[in-house]
Design a protein around this motif. Structure first.
Motif, PDB file in Angstrom:
ATOM      1  N   GLU A   1      36.670 -38.013 -13.462  1.00 24.29           N
ATOM      2  CA  GLU A   1      36.745 -36.795 -12.654  1.00 24.29           C
ATOM      3  C   GLU A   1      37.254 -35.607 -13.469  1.00 24.29           C
ATOM      4  OE1 GLU A   1      39.104 -37.635  -9.240  1.00 24.29           O
ATOM      5  OE2 GLU A   1      37.800 -39.277  -8.540  1.00 24.29           O
ATOM      6  N   VAL A   2      38.372 -35.775 -14.148  1.00 21.91           N
ATOM      7  CA  VAL A   2      38.963 -34.695 -14.946  1.00 21.91           C
ATOM      8  C   VAL A   2      38.552 -34.837 -16.408  1.00 21.91           C
ATOM      9  CG1 VAL A   2      41.112 -33.605 -15.694  1.00 21.91           C
ATOM     10  CG2 VAL A   2      40.887 -34.461 -13.346  1.00 21.91           C
ATOM     11  N   GLY A   3      38.786 -35.992 -16.986  1.00 19.90           N
ATOM     12  CA  GLY A   3      38.366 -36.254 -18.359  1.00 19.90           C
ATOM     13  C   GLY A   3      39.224 -35.548 -19.397  1.00 19.90           C
ATOM     14  N   ILE A   4      40.469 -36.009 -19.583  1.00 20.95           N
ATOM     15  CA  ILE A   4      41.366 -35.395 -20.563  1.00 20.95           C
ATOM     16  C   ILE A   4      40.879 -35.705 -21.976  1.00 20.95           C
ATOM     17  CG2 ILE A   4      43.720 -35.382 -21.486  1.00 20.95           C
ATOM     18  CD1 ILE A   4      43.328 -33.954 -18.774  1.00 20.95           C
ATOM     19  N   VAL A   5      40.801 -34.661 -22.830  1.00 24.42           N
ATOM     20  CA  VAL A   5      40.354 -34.832 -24.211  1.00 24.42           C
ATOM     21  C   VAL A   5      41.455 -34.521 -25.222  1.00 24.42           C
ATOM     22  CG1 VAL A   5      37.966 -34.332 -23.599  1.00 24.42           C
ATOM     23  CG2 VAL A   5      39.441 -32.464 -24.389  1.00 24.42           C
ATOM     24  N   ASP A   6      42.529 -33.862 -24.770  1.00 23.64           N
ATOM     25  CA  ASP A   6      43.645 -33.538 -25.657  1.00 23.64           C
ATOM     26  C   ASP A   6      44.842 -33.179 -24.794  1.00 23.64           C
ATOM     27  OD1 ASP A   6      45.074 -33.129 -27.961  1.00 23.64           O
ATOM     28  OD2 ASP A   6      44.121 -31.236 -28.512  1.00 23.64           O
ATOM     29  N   PHE A   7      46.048 -33.254 -25.378  1.00 21.34           N
ATOM     30  CA  PHE A   7      47.246 -32.879 -24.628  1.00 21.34           C
ATOM     31  C   PHE A   7      48.358 -32.505 -25.594  1.00 21.34           C
ATOM     32  CE2 PHE A   7      47.615 -37.443 -25.311  1.00 21.34           C
ATOM     33  CZ  PHE A   7      48.922 -37.586 -25.733  1.00 21.34           C
ATOM     34  N   ALA A   8      49.392 -31.828 -25.059  1.00 23.13           N
ATOM     35  CA  ALA A   8      50.547 -31.414 -25.869  1.00 23.13           C
ATOM     36  C   ALA A   8      51.802 -31.443 -24.997  1.00 23.13           C
ATOM     37  CB  ALA A   8      50.343 -30.016 -26.440  1.00 23.13           C
ATOM     38  N   PRO A   9      52.716 -32.393 -25.239  1.00 17.97           N
ATOM     39  CA  PRO A   9      53.977 -32.409 -24.495  1.00 17.97           C
ATOM     40  C   PRO A   9      54.967 -31.398 -25.069  1.00 17.97           C
ATOM     41  CG  PRO A   9      53.389 -34.602 -25.347  1.00 17.97           C
ATOM     42  CD  PRO A   9      52.567 -33.577 -26.076  1.00 17.97           C
ATOM     43  N   GLY A  10      55.728 -30.743 -24.195  1.00 23.29           N
ATOM     44  CA  GLY A  10      56.820 -29.865 -24.609  1.00 23.29           C
ATOM     45  C   GLY A  10      58.145 -30.493 -24.241  1.00 23.29           C
ATOM     46  N   GLY A  11      59.184 -29.679 -24.142  1.00 23.83           N
ATOM     47  CA  GLY A  11      60.486 -30.214 -23.798  1.00 23.83           C
ATOM     48  C   GLY A  11      60.528 -30.783 -22.396  1.00 23.83           C
ATOM     49  N   MET A  12      60.037 -30.000 -21.418  1.00 23.34           N
ATOM     50  CA  MET A  12      60.039 -30.460 -20.028  1.00 23.34           C
ATOM     51  C   MET A  12      58.727 -30.140 -19.330  1.00 23.34           C
ATOM     52  SD  MET A  12      63.927 -29.574 -18.718  1.00 23.34           S
ATOM     53  CE  MET A  12      63.844 -27.838 -19.199  1.00 23.34           C
TER      54      MET A  12
ATOM     55  N   SER B   1      35.998 -27.780 -35.357  1.00 23.19           N
ATOM     56  CA  SER B   1      35.173 -27.857 -34.147  1.00 23.19           C
ATOM     57  C   SER B   1      35.876 -28.744 -33.121  1.00 23.19           C
ATOM     58  CB  SER B   1      33.803 -28.450 -34.474  1.00 23.19           C
ATOM     59  OG  SER B   1      33.126 -27.653 -35.422  1.00 23.19           O
ATOM     60  N   PRO B   2      35.833 -28.356 -31.847  1.00 24.60           N
ATOM     61  CA  PRO B   2      36.494 -29.174 -30.823  1.00 24.60           C
ATOM     62  C   PRO B   2      35.787 -30.510 -30.635  1.00 24.60           C
ATOM     63  CG  PRO B   2      35.209 -27.417 -29.809  1.00 24.60           C
ATOM     64  CD  PRO B   2      35.186 -27.165 -31.287  1.00 24.60           C
ATOM     65  N   VAL B   3      36.563 -31.564 -30.424  1.00 23.77           N
ATOM     66  CA  VAL B   3      36.022 -32.894 -30.147  1.00 23.77           C
ATOM     67  C   VAL B   3      36.358 -33.229 -28.703  1.00 23.77           C
ATOM     68  CG1 VAL B   3      36.083 -35.329 -30.766  1.00 23.77           C
ATOM     69  CG2 VAL B   3      36.337 -33.583 -32.550  1.00 23.77           C
ATOM     70  N   HIS B   4      35.330 -33.411 -27.890  1.00 20.61           N
ATOM     71  CA  HIS B   4      35.550 -33.630 -26.465  1.00 20.61           C
ATOM     72  C   HIS B   4      35.105 -35.023 -26.061  1.00 20.61           C
ATOM     73  CE1 HIS B   4      35.819 -29.099 -25.206  1.00 20.61           C
ATOM     74  NE2 HIS B   4      36.786 -29.497 -25.981  1.00 20.61           N
ATOM     75  N   VAL B   5      36.028 -35.986 -26.138  1.00 15.98           N
ATOM     76  CA  VAL B   5      35.778 -37.357 -25.699  1.00 15.98           C
ATOM     77  C   VAL B   5      36.749 -37.657 -24.561  1.00 15.98           C
ATOM     78  CG1 VAL B   5      35.732 -39.783 -26.353  1.00 15.98           C
ATOM     79  CG2 VAL B   5      35.069 -38.032 -28.028  1.00 15.98           C
ATOM     80  N   PRO B   6      36.280 -37.723 -23.315  1.00 15.66           N
ATOM     81  CA  PRO B   6      37.173 -37.981 -22.180  1.00 15.66           C
ATOM     82  C   PRO B   6      37.885 -39.327 -22.328  1.00 15.66           C
ATOM     83  CG  PRO B   6      35.038 -37.193 -21.425  1.00 15.66           C
ATOM     84  CD  PRO B   6      34.886 -37.500 -22.884  1.00 15.66           C
ATOM     85  N   MET B   7      39.168 -39.348 -21.952  1.00 14.98           N
ATOM     86  CA  MET B   7      39.980 -40.556 -22.108  1.00 14.98           C
ATOM     87  C   MET B   7      40.847 -40.795 -20.881  1.00 14.98           C
ATOM     88  SD  MET B   7      41.263 -40.084 -26.074  1.00 14.98           S
ATOM     89  CE  MET B   7      41.483 -38.308 -25.922  1.00 14.98           C
TER      90      MET B   7
END
Length: 484
Positions: free
Chosen positions: A89-100, A46-52
């Motif tokens: 305002e945006v509320g990032i809950v997850d992220f994934a960096p790639g090469g560039m 289940s997705p966990v949505h906690v803004p950070m």
């Protein structure tokens, strides 16, 4: 006659490709038929949505940092709060960096992207950006002061993702992006590259500019990204792989005649798997029995197999890492030539290349009997999984090409490895960081970090501010640990 002979050869070649494609599709159908008879052992999370609050640092000449087009955002030596992705305002809950490039998920189930968009990895049109023309009379050094592409350096929303279905995971390779939905479906965009250049997104598409669903591919519970390959794990515990397989990172043999078949997800015999991980050119799987399997490029011992360590050395099929068999490994990931494995008790095991201090062990602490040296007698690599003894209990690790991050259970980030690109977040340094070192700066010192991620020459984290008492208690605890 020559023209007729050439036509016959071309027709024969086309027929051969069609037959190969038909066989591949039939084989794929048989795989799904067999899988349908197996019981479900993995659940879709289940997705966990906690803004950070979202922090970024490193080198961003290719717009990787997402701080806007100003030239001063090209280098960030310590973690900096991204003002364009504010929590309220945006509320990032997850992220994934790639090469560039980087993908980020917000509280409203929207995906943001920024970075270099040459291969369509941003999933949105950036062609409208104002072109920054360089003065023909300017010196090479002046280019460092030029502004970045506005559309690529500023976070923007990915276009074309389905409105229904929660996103539960993001991944980013060097040239491709993908999301996993709570329905078990996968959407992807961008392309795969190989040694010769662009390999393609699929049999018919070289570069996919907007998200599309991977057809006939369902019930997926986890994805893992390499440099130019992807792994997927389904509810039945079966592992699939697709993309570039020139270093055996797909777990199956890829030959030139059927190379385009590598652009479709295929299983390769691994079953009863509960977790998958990947380095740039090597891959991993953890089974329910606690076994850790590896395959792919092993020229620096990054697969944890201490045999035939030389340039181009490859583990051609999934092979168990015996030294991790009794460690209860729950998470494993890798960089270009090194690997980090995390146990359920919070211990970190490292192996692979040494010369840029990727594995985080000081020279005087190296187990020299397990190391491999080069012709000059310098340590080349450590192919045997070795415990890092200079870290408190860890809950998450991440590996860039030549740097690493570890996140403690108290929400503190430690970094080590190649320092020239500032991806370790420790400011201006004269040498690479040879052991885990705490990141402590004004922007993050009062935060409990919950997520970390390493990109090509940059890093990111996200977390929330602690109250004053918790900050003081945590500082006392980490100070005691470092003193000991």
């Amino acid at each position: 006659m020559v023209a007729l002979s050439r036509k016959r050869k071309l027709a024969s070649y086309a027929k051969s490709k069609a037959v190969s494609a038909k066989r591949a599709r039939r084989s794929h159908s048989l795989e799904w038929l067999r899988a349908s008879r197996m019981k479900v052992i993995n659940k879709i999370q289940s997705p966990v949505h906690v803004p950070m609050d979202f922090f970024i640092w490193g080198s961003g000449a290719m717009c990787e940092l997402g701080l806007g087009p100003a030239a001063k955002t090209k280098e960030v030596k310590r973690p900096r709060l991204n003002p364009l992705l504010k929590k309220d305002e945006v509320g990032i809950v997850d992220f994934a960096p790639g090469g560039m490039h980087t993908l980020a998920l917000d509280k409203d189930n929207r995906v943001w992207s920024w970075g270099n968009n040459d291969m369509g990895v941003l999933g949105r049109d950036t062609s409208h950006a104002k072109e920054v023309l360089r003065d023909a009379d300017a010196s090479d050094g002046d280019d460092e002061d030029a502004d970045l592409n506005e559309a690529e350096s500023t976070p923007g929303l990915v276009e074309g993702l389905p409105k229904e279905g929660k996103i539960i995971q993001l991944i980013a390779t060097d040239n491709l992006s993908a999301v996993l939905l709570s329905s078990g479906e996968v959407y992807a965009w961008g392309t795969f590259r190989c040694n010769e250049g662009v390999l393609g997104f699929s049999r018919d598409v070289k570069v996919q500019k907007t998200p599309v669903r991977i057809e006939n591919f369902d019930n997926i519970v986890q994805l893992a990204a390499g440099k130019d390959h992807i792994l997927a794990l389904d509810t039945k515990g079966i592992v699939y792989a697709w993309g570039n397989g020139q270093q055996s990172q797909l777990g199956r043999k890829i030959i030139e005649r059927t190379r385009m078949a590598s652009l479709e997800p295929r299983s390769f015999g691994l079953k009863n798997v509960k977790f998958i991980g990947s380095g740039e050119y090597h891959s991993f799987a953890i089974t329910y029995e606690g076994k850790v399997f590896t395959w792919g490029l092993n020229q620096f011992g990054q697969c944890g197999i201490a045999t035939n360590i030389e340039d181009g050395s490859i583990i051609t099929r999934p092979t168990e890492i015996q030294e991790l068999s009794d460690k209860d490994i729950v998470y494993i990931t890798g960089g270009e030539h090194h690997t980090l494995a995390l146990s359920s008790s919070g211990e970190v095991y490292v192996f692979g290349r040494y010369d840029m201090k990727e594995i985080g062990i000081a020279k005087d602490k190296l187990p020299l009997d397990d190391c491999i040296k080069d012709a000059r007698g310098a340590v080349r690599c450590l192919p045997v999984p070795t415990k890092l003894t200079t870290l408190p209990p860890i809950k998450s690790v991440s590996a860039g090409p030549h740097h690493s991050l570890a996140l403690t259970r108290d929400g503190i980030v430690f970094a080590w490895g190649f320092a020239d690109t500032f991806a370790v977040g420790l400011g201006m340094l004269d040498e690479d960081v040879d052991r885990p070192t705490r990141i402590s700066n004004t922007a993050t010192k009062d935060h409990s970090i919950e997520l970390i991620g390493c990109g090509g020459q940059f890093s990111a984290s996200a977390g929330n501010r602690l109250d004053e008492k918790d900050v003081d208690d945590r500082k006392q605890k980490v100070d005691l640990f470092e003193e000991s």
